[in-house]
Design a protein around this motif. Structure first.
Motif, mmCIF file in Angstrom:
data_model
loop_
_atom_site.group_PDB
_atom_site.id
_atom_site.type_symbol
_atom_site.label_atom_id
_atom_site.label_comp_id
_atom_site.label_asym_id
_atom_site.label_seq_id
_atom_site.Cartn_x
_atom_site.Cartn_y
_atom_site.Cartn_z
ATOM 1 N N THR A 14 -34.432 -8.680 -31.783
ATOM 2 C CA THR A 14 -35.711 -8.924 -31.137
ATOM 3 C C THR A 14 -35.517 -9.210 -29.657
ATOM 4 O OG1 THR A 14 -37.695 -10.317 -31.161
ATOM 5 C CG2 THR A 14 -35.617 -11.379 -31.742
ATOM 6 N N ARG A 15 -36.568 -9.074 -28.892
ATOM 7 C CA ARG A 15 -36.523 -9.414 -27.470
ATOM 8 C C ARG A 15 -37.071 -10.823 -27.208
ATOM 9 N NH1 ARG A 15 -34.677 -4.919 -25.306
ATOM 10 N NH2 ARG A 15 -35.326 -2.952 -26.213
ATOM 11 N N ASP A 16 -37.626 -11.473 -28.235
ATOM 12 C CA ASP A 16 -38.178 -12.821 -28.085
ATOM 13 C C ASP A 16 -37.722 -13.667 -29.273
ATOM 14 O OD1 ASP A 16 -39.612 -15.134 -27.678
ATOM 15 O OD2 ASP A 16 -41.508 -14.106 -27.286
ATOM 16 N N ASP A 18 -37.093 -16.882 -29.714
ATOM 17 C CA ASP A 18 -37.771 -18.138 -30.025
ATOM 18 C C ASP A 18 -39.088 -17.911 -30.763
ATOM 19 O OD1 ASP A 18 -35.744 -19.711 -28.940
ATOM 20 O OD2 ASP A 18 -36.647 -19.716 -26.951
ATOM 21 N N THR A 19 -39.885 -16.956 -30.302
ATOM 22 C CA THR A 19 -41.171 -16.686 -30.944
ATOM 23 C C THR A 19 -40.985 -16.183 -32.368
ATOM 24 O OG1 THR A 19 -42.253 -16.252 -28.842
ATOM 25 C CG2 THR A 19 -43.299 -15.323 -30.803
ATOM 26 N N THR A 58 -30.933 -11.727 -30.303
ATOM 27 C CA THR A 58 -31.521 -11.074 -29.145
ATOM 28 C C THR A 58 -31.013 -9.644 -29.078
ATOM 29 O OG1 THR A 58 -31.626 -13.175 -27.977
ATOM 30 C CG2 THR A 58 -31.715 -11.180 -26.633
#
Length: 127
Positions: A14-16, A18-19, A58
């Motif tokens: 994923t690129r986010d 934490d979300t 990430t």
């Protein structure tokens, strides 16, 4: 001889981080253990018998921006070369590898005849 082959690991890129970690924690109640990697944290999903249920990471910087988050599925095999031969004999293809991953084993990305990709992992010897 029956070969040991089974679903072994799932991994979200994923690129986010934490979300998406918060999302899965809320949906499934997951907790994580972080491991530092060269390009950020790798979050191991706590649980299971072999050190976790899977991981979140990430997206590596070399992945083009237009690629959205995706899950990798790993199947554990006891003879990677034999399985790669089986994949190609049955109309699939080797997409990447095999590669040696220190302390992990040998890994290859393959595709089924319809283009569905998955990874094969021959774990490093526990000897």
């Amino acid at each position: 001889m029956q070969r040991d082959q089974h679903l072994g690991w799932n991994e979200l890129l994923t690129r986010d981080l934490d979300t998406v970690s918060a999302f899965y924690s809320t949906v499934f109640g997951w907790d994580y253990d972080d491991m530092e990697m060269p390009y950020g944290s790798y979050r191991v999903i706590r649980g299971g018998d072999e050190g976790g249920l899977g991981g979140l990471m990430t997206m590596p910087p070399e992945v083009p921006e237009q690629v959205s988050s995706y899950w990798n599925v790993y199947f554990m095999v006891d003879d990677l070369e034999a399985m790669l031969g089986r994949v190609t004999d049955l109309g699939g293809q080797v997409v990447h590898g095999p590669d040696d991953m220190a302390g992990v084993g040998r890994i290859a990305t393959v595709a089924d005849p319809q283009g569905g990709t998955f990874l094969l992992l021959e774990p490093a010897s526990q000897g």
